[in-house]
Write a protein that holds these residues in place. Structure first.
Motif, PDB file in Angstrom:
ATOM      1  N   ALA A 235      22.457 -53.634 -22.482  1.00 48.40           N
ATOM      2  CA  ALA A 235      23.656 -53.746 -23.328  1.00 48.40           C
ATOM      3  C   ALA A 235      24.520 -52.702 -23.089  1.00 48.40           C
ATOM      4  O   ALA A 235      24.416 -51.487 -22.271  1.00 48.40           O
ATOM      5  CB  ALA A 235      23.289 -53.000 -24.989  1.00 48.40           C
ATOM      6  N   ASN A 236      25.877 -52.919 -23.325  1.00 48.45           N
ATOM      7  CA  ASN A 236      27.257 -52.156 -23.243  1.00 48.45           C
ATOM      8  C   ASN A 236      27.459 -52.179 -21.618  1.00 48.45           C
ATOM      9  O   ASN A 236      28.069 -51.305 -21.158  1.00 48.45           O
ATOM     10  CB  ASN A 236      27.012 -50.651 -23.683  1.00 48.45           C
ATOM     11  CG  ASN A 236      26.637 -50.411 -25.110  1.00 48.45           C
ATOM     12  OD1 ASN A 236      27.185 -51.181 -25.858  1.00 48.45           O
ATOM     13  ND2 ASN A 236      25.851 -49.715 -25.476  1.00 48.45           N
ATOM     14  N   GLU A 237      27.232 -53.409 -21.013  1.00 47.34           N
ATOM     15  CA  GLU A 237      27.420 -53.503 -19.570  1.00 47.34           C
ATOM     16  C   GLU A 237      28.364 -54.938 -19.615  1.00 47.34           C
ATOM     17  O   GLU A 237      27.867 -55.796 -20.403  1.00 47.34           O
ATOM     18  CB  GLU A 237      26.378 -53.440 -18.652  1.00 47.34           C
ATOM     19  CG  GLU A 237      25.526 -52.200 -18.666  1.00 47.34           C
ATOM     20  CD  GLU A 237      24.124 -52.160 -17.814  1.00 47.34           C
ATOM     21  OE1 GLU A 237      23.855 -51.288 -17.297  1.00 47.34           O
ATOM     22  OE2 GLU A 237      24.115 -53.610 -17.474  1.00 47.34           O
ATOM     23  N   SER A 238      29.106 -55.072 -18.501  1.00 46.47           N
ATOM     24  CA  SER A 238      29.737 -56.226 -18.269  1.00 46.47           C
ATOM     25  C   SER A 238      29.728 -56.609 -16.604  1.00 46.47           C
ATOM     26  O   SER A 238      29.697 -55.526 -15.942  1.00 46.47           O
ATOM     27  CB  SER A 238      31.230 -56.015 -18.742  1.00 46.47           C
ATOM     28  OG  SER A 238      31.955 -55.487 -18.040  1.00 46.47           O
ATOM     29  N   TYR A 239      30.030 -57.928 -16.459  1.00 47.60           N
ATOM     30  CA  TYR A 239      29.701 -58.444 -15.020  1.00 47.60           C
ATOM     31  C   TYR A 239      30.730 -59.461 -14.651  1.00 47.60           C
ATOM     32  O   TYR A 239      30.952 -60.388 -15.493  1.00 47.60           O
ATOM     33  CB  TYR A 239      28.268 -58.920 -14.848  1.00 47.60           C
ATOM     34  CG  TYR A 239      27.404 -57.855 -14.878  1.00 47.60           C
ATOM     35  CD1 TYR A 239      26.839 -57.228 -13.793  1.00 47.60           C
ATOM     36  CD2 TYR A 239      26.696 -57.588 -15.910  1.00 47.60           C
ATOM     37  CE1 TYR A 239      25.990 -55.907 -13.754  1.00 47.60           C
ATOM     38  CE2 TYR A 239      25.593 -56.363 -16.224  1.00 47.60           C
ATOM     39  CZ  TYR A 239      25.421 -55.747 -15.133  1.00 47.60           C
ATOM     40  OH  TYR A 239      24.397 -54.813 -15.232  1.00 47.60           O
ATOM     41  N   TYR A 240      31.432 -59.208 -13.865  1.00 52.01           N
ATOM     42  CA  TYR A 240      32.371 -60.128 -13.211  1.00 52.01           C
ATOM     43  C   TYR A 240      31.737 -61.115 -12.251  1.00 52.01           C
ATOM     44  O   TYR A 240      31.228 -60.741 -11.370  1.00 52.01           O
ATOM     45  CB  TYR A 240      33.575 -59.365 -12.230  1.00 52.01           C
ATOM     46  CG  TYR A 240      34.678 -60.283 -11.821  1.00 52.01           C
ATOM     47  CD1 TYR A 240      35.612 -60.930 -12.678  1.00 52.01           C
ATOM     48  CD2 TYR A 240      34.752 -60.448 -10.552  1.00 52.01           C
ATOM     49  CE1 TYR A 240      36.368 -61.931 -12.008  1.00 52.01           C
ATOM     50  CE2 TYR A 240      35.542 -61.208  -9.771  1.00 52.01           C
ATOM     51  CZ  TYR A 240      36.439 -62.003 -10.507  1.00 52.01           C
ATOM     52  OH  TYR A 240      37.245 -62.965  -9.877  1.00 52.01           O
ATOM     53  N   ILE A 241      32.241 -62.337 -12.417  1.00 49.49           N
ATOM     54  CA  ILE A 241      31.686 -63.405 -11.706  1.00 49.49           C
ATOM     55  C   ILE A 241      33.014 -64.154 -10.809  1.00 49.49           C
ATOM     56  O   ILE A 241      33.757 -64.639 -11.806  1.00 49.49           O
ATOM     57  CB  ILE A 241      30.698 -64.470 -12.419  1.00 49.49           C
ATOM     58  CG1 ILE A 241      29.708 -63.823 -13.532  1.00 49.49           C
ATOM     59  CG2 ILE A 241      30.170 -65.488 -11.585  1.00 49.49           C
ATOM     60  CD1 ILE A 241      28.644 -63.100 -12.704  1.00 49.49           C
ATOM     61  N   ALA A 242      32.893 -64.056  -9.509  1.00 48.41           N
ATOM     62  CA  ALA A 242      33.980 -64.372  -9.099  1.00 48.41           C
ATOM     63  C   ALA A 242      33.779 -66.015  -8.785  1.00 48.41           C
ATOM     64  O   ALA A 242      32.715 -66.550  -9.050  1.00 48.41           O
ATOM     65  CB  ALA A 242      34.214 -64.093  -7.376  1.00 48.41           C
ATOM     66  N   PRO A 243      35.018 -66.889  -8.571  1.00 48.18           N
ATOM     67  CA  PRO A 243      35.025 -68.197  -8.356  1.00 48.18           C
ATOM     68  C   PRO A 243      33.883 -68.575  -7.458  1.00 48.18           C
ATOM     69  O   PRO A 243      33.653 -67.955  -6.327  1.00 48.18           O
ATOM     70  CB  PRO A 243      36.198 -68.661  -8.156  1.00 48.18           C
ATOM     71  CG  PRO A 243      37.072 -67.721  -8.675  1.00 48.18           C
ATOM     72  CD  PRO A 243      36.375 -66.405  -8.647  1.00 48.18           C
ATOM     73  N   GLY A 244      33.142 -69.527  -7.773  1.00 47.35           N
ATOM     74  CA  GLY A 244      32.241 -70.285  -6.613  1.00 47.35           C
ATOM     75  C   GLY A 244      31.014 -69.217  -6.365  1.00 47.35           C
ATOM     76  O   GLY A 244      30.019 -69.688  -5.575  1.00 47.35           O
ATOM     77  N   LEU A 245      30.778 -68.196  -7.224  1.00 45.44           N
ATOM     78  CA  LEU A 245      29.423 -67.405  -7.208  1.00 45.44           C
ATOM     79  C   LEU A 245      28.322 -67.977  -7.979  1.00 45.44           C
ATOM     80  O   LEU A 245      28.800 -67.998  -9.111  1.00 45.44           O
ATOM     81  CB  LEU A 245      30.012 -66.024  -7.233  1.00 45.44           C
ATOM     82  CG  LEU A 245      29.135 -64.901  -6.779  1.00 45.44           C
ATOM     83  CD1 LEU A 245      28.875 -64.780  -5.131  1.00 45.44           C
ATOM     84  CD2 LEU A 245      29.484 -63.549  -7.370  1.00 45.44           C
ATOM     85  N   GLU A 246      26.979 -67.903  -7.490  1.00 42.98           N
ATOM     86  CA  GLU A 246      26.035 -68.418  -8.073  1.00 42.98           C
ATOM     87  C   GLU A 246      25.713 -67.176  -9.179  1.00 42.98           C
ATOM     88  O   GLU A 246      25.788 -66.208  -8.867  1.00 42.98           O
ATOM     89  CB  GLU A 246      24.811 -68.513  -7.312  1.00 42.98           C
ATOM     90  CG  GLU A 246      23.465 -68.950  -8.188  1.00 42.98           C
ATOM     91  CD  GLU A 246      22.326 -69.020  -7.257  1.00 42.98           C
ATOM     92  OE1 GLU A 246      21.405 -69.708  -7.409  1.00 42.98           O
ATOM     93  OE2 GLU A 246      22.206 -68.130  -6.482  1.00 42.98           O
ATOM     94  N   HIS A 247      25.415 -67.794 -10.476  1.00 40.68           N
ATOM     95  CA  HIS A 247      25.153 -66.722 -11.687  1.00 40.68           C
ATOM     96  C   HIS A 247      24.044 -67.317 -12.392  1.00 40.68           C
ATOM     97  O   HIS A 247      24.319 -68.256 -13.098  1.00 40.68           O
ATOM     98  CB  HIS A 247      26.346 -66.238 -12.346  1.00 40.68           C
ATOM     99  CG  HIS A 247      27.247 -67.312 -12.632  1.00 40.68           C
ATOM    100  ND1 HIS A 247      27.831 -68.191 -11.903  1.00 40.68           N
ATOM    101  CD2 HIS A 247      27.345 -67.630 -14.149  1.00 40.68           C
ATOM    102  CE1 HIS A 247      28.320 -69.127 -12.759  1.00 40.68           C
ATOM    103  NE2 HIS A 247      27.989 -68.688 -13.888  1.00 40.68           N
ATOM    104  N   ILE A 248      23.096 -66.407 -12.828  1.00 38.91           N
ATOM    105  CA  ILE A 248      22.008 -66.887 -13.826  1.00 38.91           C
ATOM    106  C   ILE A 248      21.621 -65.385 -14.577  1.00 38.91           C
ATOM    107  O   ILE A 248      21.356 -64.592 -13.997  1.00 38.91           O
ATOM    108  CB  ILE A 248      20.710 -67.289 -12.739  1.00 38.91           C
ATOM    109  CG1 ILE A 248      20.947 -68.469 -12.019  1.00 38.91           C
ATOM    110  CG2 ILE A 248      19.637 -67.552 -13.953  1.00 38.91           C
ATOM    111  CD1 ILE A 248      20.065 -68.443 -11.031  1.00 38.91           C
TER     112      ILE A 248
END
Length: 268
Positions: A235-248
């Motif tokens: 909690a209280n964290e955020s994550y940036y996902i760049a275009p084309g990057l796998e994320h699960i």
């Protein structure tokens, strides 16, 4: 004076009995309202009354509605900040929706939004509320439909949404509630609330998107795979996902993860 003293307890008893009876009747009416489904015509009229306060005088649309569990069908014409409700479908509607009477009532009671009801991972997935697009209201048909679903099926003047599991559906592997979607040409904005319970995950290996995203963790802790990195998230964290990057994102604990998903740009 003696008579007043003698009858006072009796008078109080009558008042208490009457008060209890009134409350009991109110509870019965409330329970009856919760148990009985309102007619589709009544629901459409209430939604339309709210919707005309959310559009401007240039908004002109014709929308069909049908109940899949009976022969009820209607169309609503919106023009000049007013509406007219008619029986049967219109031959030249901008778009159309169909669902069961029970699910229309579920949306009307605020137990699920229209957005959540149409949400799907694949176009072949069935949904509680089914929609069809025919003619644009403005120059952007997709955005017209997104606007209508978000604002019409929500009687709150500010489109209030209750974020909890009971109001969600499983999409992309976890409970989700779409919040705001908009798309003009190929440029869009997306946002949603996710609840990831133990054993569930958002996305599958290899899942990517062509647009940037943010995932904001508001409750719980778990794990994420972003590109080649496996991370512990909380909690209280955020994550940036760049275009084309796998994320699960997934959860292995008994405490659910809650997060807000944001996306924007070309293809969103």
């Amino acid at each position: 004076m003696k008579l007043q003293v003698i009858y006072l307890p009796a008078i109080l008893l009558v008042l208490v009995v009457n008060l209890f009876s009134c409350r009991h009747q109110e509870n019965q009416l409330e329970n009856q309202f919760q148990q009985d489904n309102a007619e589709l015509e009544f629901i459409l009229e209430e939604w339309s009354k709210s919707f005309v306060n959310k559009i401007d005088s240039n908004y002109h649309a014709v929308v069909n509605f049908a109940a899949t569990d009976n022969e009820a069908s209607y169309h609503v014409i919106f023009r000049d900040n007013a509406f007219t409700l008619y029986e049967n479908a219109h031959d030249s509607a901008n778009f159309a929706f169909k669902s069961t009477i029970e699910h229309y009532n579920k949306i009307y009671r605020g137990e699920m939004t229209g957005f959540t009801s149409v949400g799907r991972e694949n176009m072949s997935d069935s949904t509680p509320l089914d929609g069809a697009m025919y003619r644009p209201v403005t120059n952007h048909l997709m955005n017209d439909v997104l606007f209508f679903i978000q604002r019409f099926f929500n009687s709150s003047p500010h489109d209030k949404v209750i974020l909890k599991k009971e109001n969600s559906r499983i999409v992309h592997g976890s409970n989700a509630i779409p919040l705001f979607y908009q798309q003009n040409d190929d440029i869009g904005v997306r946002s949603a609330w996710y609840l990831i319970e133990k054993g569930n995950r958002v996305n599958n290996p290899g899942d990517t998107n062509p647009f940037p995203q943010y995932f904001i963790i508001t409750k719980g802790r778990g794990f994420a795979k972003i590109g080649n990195d496996t991370l512990e998230i909380k909690a209280n964290e955020s994550y940036y996902i760049a275009p084309g990057l796998e994320h699960i994102f997934w959860n292995e604990s008994d405490i659910p993860i809650e997060l807000i998903f944001l996306a924007w740009g070309k293809g969103a």
